[in-house]
Design a protein around this motif. Sequence first.
Motif, PDB file in Angstrom:
ATOM      1  N   HIS A 190       0.628  -1.169  -0.034  1.00 21.79           N
ATOM      2  CA  HIS A 190       0.013   0.102   0.003  1.00 21.79           C
ATOM      3  C   HIS A 190       0.740   1.207   0.051  1.00 21.79           C
ATOM      4  O   HIS A 190       0.345   2.558   0.063  1.00 21.79           O
ATOM      5  CB  HIS A 190      -1.005  -0.195   1.155  1.00 21.79           C
ATOM      6  N   PHE A 191       2.283   1.190   0.078  1.00 25.81           N
ATOM      7  CA  PHE A 191       3.084   2.391  -0.247  1.00 25.81           C
ATOM      8  C   PHE A 191       2.825   2.866  -1.641  1.00 25.81           C
ATOM      9  O   PHE A 191       2.509   2.247  -2.542  1.00 25.81           O
ATOM     10  CB  PHE A 191       4.512   1.833  -0.243  1.00 25.81           C
ATOM     11  N   ASP A 192       2.808   4.486  -1.679  1.00 27.03           N
ATOM     12  CA  ASP A 192       2.542   5.175  -2.772  1.00 27.03           C
ATOM     13  C   ASP A 192       3.874   4.984  -3.544  1.00 27.03           C
ATOM     14  O   ASP A 192       4.992   4.649  -3.071  1.00 27.03           O
ATOM     15  CB  ASP A 192       2.496   6.536  -2.426  1.00 27.03           C
ATOM     16  N   GLU A 193       3.537   4.884  -5.004  1.00 19.65           N
ATOM     17  CA  GLU A 193       4.792   4.677  -5.950  1.00 19.65           C
ATOM     18  C   GLU A 193       6.356   5.381  -5.516  1.00 19.65           C
ATOM     19  O   GLU A 193       7.164   4.683  -5.512  1.00 19.65           O
ATOM     20  CB  GLU A 193       4.349   4.857  -7.249  1.00 19.65           C
ATOM     21  N   GLU A 194       6.070   6.631  -5.105  1.00 17.82           N
ATOM     22  CA  GLU A 194       7.495   7.331  -5.124  1.00 17.82           C
ATOM     23  C   GLU A 194       8.058   7.123  -3.625  1.00 17.82           C
ATOM     24  O   GLU A 194       9.175   7.017  -3.685  1.00 17.82           O
ATOM     25  CB  GLU A 194       7.079   9.059  -4.905  1.00 17.82           C
ATOM     26  N   MET A 195       7.367   6.316  -2.856  1.00 20.63           N
ATOM     27  CA  MET A 195       7.823   5.889  -1.677  1.00 20.63           C
ATOM     28  C   MET A 195       8.130   4.374  -1.357  1.00 20.63           C
ATOM     29  O   MET A 195       8.804   4.034  -0.659  1.00 20.63           O
ATOM     30  CB  MET A 195       7.127   6.310  -0.302  1.00 20.63           C
ATOM     31  N   TYR A 196       7.795   3.727  -2.601  1.00 19.60           N
ATOM     32  CA  TYR A 196       7.740   2.334  -2.567  1.00 19.60           C
ATOM     33  C   TYR A 196       9.086   1.706  -2.233  1.00 19.60           C
ATOM     34  O   TYR A 196       9.317   0.761  -1.485  1.00 19.60           O
ATOM     35  CB  TYR A 196       7.211   1.750  -3.853  1.00 19.60           C
ATOM     36  N   PRO A 197      10.294   2.407  -2.855  1.00 17.96           N
ATOM     37  CA  PRO A 197      11.667   1.946  -2.763  1.00 17.96           C
ATOM     38  C   PRO A 197      12.110   1.842  -1.292  1.00 17.96           C
ATOM     39  O   PRO A 197      13.003   1.305  -0.957  1.00 17.96           O
ATOM     40  CB  PRO A 197      12.604   2.678  -3.637  1.00 17.96           C
ATOM     41  N   ARG A 198      11.424   2.813  -0.440  1.00 20.52           N
ATOM     42  CA  ARG A 198      11.568   2.465   0.950  1.00 20.52           C
ATOM     43  C   ARG A 198      10.938   1.783   2.090  1.00 20.52           C
ATOM     44  O   ARG A 198      10.714   1.970   3.100  1.00 20.52           O
ATOM     45  CB  ARG A 198      11.680   4.161   1.283  1.00 20.52           C
ATOM     46  N   ARG A 199       9.866   1.074   1.406  1.00 20.14           N
ATOM     47  CA  ARG A 199       9.185   0.288   2.188  1.00 20.14           C
ATOM     48  C   ARG A 199       9.873  -0.786   2.873  1.00 20.14           C
ATOM     49  O   ARG A 199      10.751  -0.978   2.787  1.00 20.14           O
ATOM     50  CB  ARG A 199       8.047  -0.671   1.291  1.00 20.14           C
ATOM     51  N   PRO A 200       9.296  -1.025   4.194  1.00 17.97           N
ATOM     52  CA  PRO A 200      10.162  -2.197   4.981  1.00 17.97           C
ATOM     53  C   PRO A 200      10.287  -3.489   4.122  1.00 17.97           C
ATOM     54  O   PRO A 200       9.485  -3.912   3.580  1.00 17.97           O
ATOM     55  CB  PRO A 200       9.076  -2.336   6.171  1.00 17.97           C
ATOM     56  N   VAL A 201      11.326  -3.924   4.397  1.00 16.53           N
ATOM     57  CA  VAL A 201      11.792  -5.283   3.702  1.00 16.53           C
ATOM     58  C   VAL A 201      12.285  -6.286   4.818  1.00 16.53           C
ATOM     59  O   VAL A 201      13.082  -6.059   5.810  1.00 16.53           O
ATOM     60  CB  VAL A 201      13.172  -4.951   2.638  1.00 16.53           C
ATOM     61  N   MET A 202      11.625  -7.385   4.431  1.00 18.91           N
ATOM     62  CA  MET A 202      12.189  -8.522   5.498  1.00 18.91           C
ATOM     63  C   MET A 202      13.294  -9.068   5.377  1.00 18.91           C
ATOM     64  O   MET A 202      13.543  -9.472   4.031  1.00 18.91           O
ATOM     65  CB  MET A 202      10.882  -9.636   5.590  1.00 18.91           C
ATOM     66  N   VAL A 203      13.956  -9.125   6.312  1.00 25.89           N
ATOM     67  CA  VAL A 203      15.389  -9.956   6.219  1.00 25.89           C
ATOM     68  C   VAL A 203      15.640 -10.934   7.238  1.00 25.89           C
ATOM     69  O   VAL A 203      14.935 -10.943   8.182  1.00 25.89           O
ATOM     70  CB  VAL A 203      16.551  -8.900   6.350  1.00 25.89           C
ATOM     71  N   SER A 204      16.204 -11.981   6.882  1.00 26.01           N
ATOM     72  CA  SER A 204      16.430 -13.175   7.774  1.00 26.01           C
ATOM     73  C   SER A 204      17.679 -13.400   7.955  1.00 26.01           C
ATOM     74  O   SER A 204      18.768 -13.044   7.151  1.00 26.01           O
ATOM     75  CB  SER A 204      15.515 -14.428   7.303  1.00 26.01           C
ATOM     76  N   PHE A 205      18.254 -14.304   9.056  1.00 31.43           N
ATOM     77  CA  PHE A 205      19.441 -14.697   9.192  1.00 31.43           C
ATOM     78  C   PHE A 205      19.359 -15.762  10.143  1.00 31.43           C
ATOM     79  O   PHE A 205      18.602 -16.389  10.531  1.00 31.43           O
ATOM     80  CB  PHE A 205      20.337 -13.428  10.109  1.00 31.43           C
ATOM     81  N   PRO A 206      20.566 -16.469  10.173  1.00 36.05           N
ATOM     82  CA  PRO A 206      20.725 -17.930  10.853  1.00 36.05           C
ATOM     83  C   PRO A 206      20.494 -17.832  12.417  1.00 36.05           C
ATOM     84  O   PRO A 206      20.461 -16.775  12.994  1.00 36.05           O
ATOM     85  CB  PRO A 206      22.344 -18.156  10.721  1.00 36.05           C
ATOM     86  N   GLU A 207      19.872 -19.129  12.785  1.00 41.80           N
ATOM     87  CA  GLU A 207      19.667 -19.273  14.144  1.00 41.80           C
ATOM     88  C   GLU A 207      20.514 -18.990  15.184  1.00 41.80           C
ATOM     89  O   GLU A 207      20.267 -18.958  16.396  1.00 41.80           O
ATOM     90  CB  GLU A 207      18.666 -20.336  14.253  1.00 41.80           C
ATOM     91  N   ASP A 208      21.813 -19.267  14.642  1.00 39.46           N
ATOM     92  CA  ASP A 208      22.892 -19.264  15.703  1.00 39.46           C
ATOM     93  C   ASP A 208      23.645 -18.046  16.012  1.00 39.46           C
ATOM     94  O   ASP A 208      24.822 -17.748  16.436  1.00 39.46           O
ATOM     95  CB  ASP A 208      23.990 -20.325  15.314  1.00 39.46           C
ATOM     96  N   THR A 209      22.739 -16.777  15.773  1.00 38.22           N
ATOM     97  CA  THR A 209      23.401 -15.576  16.236  1.00 38.22           C
ATOM     98  C   THR A 209      22.697 -15.223  17.552  1.00 38.22           C
ATOM     99  O   THR A 209      21.997 -16.093  18.301  1.00 38.22           O
ATOM    100  CB  THR A 209      22.749 -14.381  15.089  1.00 38.22           C
TER     101      THR A 209
END
Length: 363
Positions: free
Chosen positions: A20-39
Amino acid sequence: MLGVVDADTHISESEGMWEHFDEEMYPRRPVMVSFPEDTLYGASNATWLIDGNIFPKPSGKGGFRLVTPSAAKSQSSRGDITIASREITDPKIRLADMDRLGIHTQVIYPTLFLVYLTDDVCLEIALCRAYNRFLADIWSADEERLRWVAVLPLRSIEASLAEMRSAKENGATGVFFRGLEGNMPLDDPYFFPVYKEAENLNLPICIHTGSGAPALTELFNLERNHTFAHGRALPLFAFRDLVHNAIPELFPKLRFGFVEASAGWAPFLIHILRRLLGDKWKFSNSQDLFREYRLFVACEADEDIPYLAECIGEDNLIIGSDYGHNDPSAEPLLIETLAQRGDLSDSLTDSILRTNPRTLYGL
């Protein structure tokens, strides 16, 4: 008889919300990142990347734990509530769960927005707008049973007023605040235009636990201090400041809710305020304060509710299950738990579960 209103439930924000981000702000939307469980983050191994910062930060100083994103192993492995219901990606599943629990109406609060996300005004507007648009779509699935509290980009009063008006037209039944917002307490005149518009729109100010003051959050280590000082205690600060400075008198029809901070603090703060105000204390008893200032407090199912009713008044107590979350505040079998207590009158139970939340939220 009126159906039960669960006065405090949550949504776990999903990737679909950011579409639902507007087009001009879409590149700044939250992005999900993941990492190993051994951190050091262990099973909290997925997070949102927002402008170079991760949310939640599930360990160390300045940390907080959230049930979003659902992809983290700590959340994906839960067996209590399905991801589809927590994220409300399929409202029918959420409604079916409400039927199972005997709940007629849920009032939905955010999860990610419990914490301070950004100093950037434009990004805050985009985040809040996406959230409110997503919740408006959910409301359209059942306009009576799925109600929600709007999130505002408070660094822009103009944008906040616009979001409030749109949210009201799309099923919002309150305005979300934390007990401190950035570097400002809630009695600050900066917020008065929001309060005035909320009064005009018949929307209460809903002060929920949350880490709204980053300077305070940074002081505490999550493992040692949990989130008591920078999250759970903040609605108490707001209550003290609003009452001490008689802010409800400036907005004589505006209602205030204090949510998920329990209610046992009320007698303590009344004592503090009475001593502080001295001859300026104008109420014959504490119940008059809550009644005249239109203050509602969410109790928890294992508190001394009859005692709290004597202080706050039977007409100003509400309760919520914290549905969607799995922290110690959660009370999934809310109706059953209250019924099993044996020390609550039918009239008090009815007020807490049905009448009072309808009054607070204008349902």
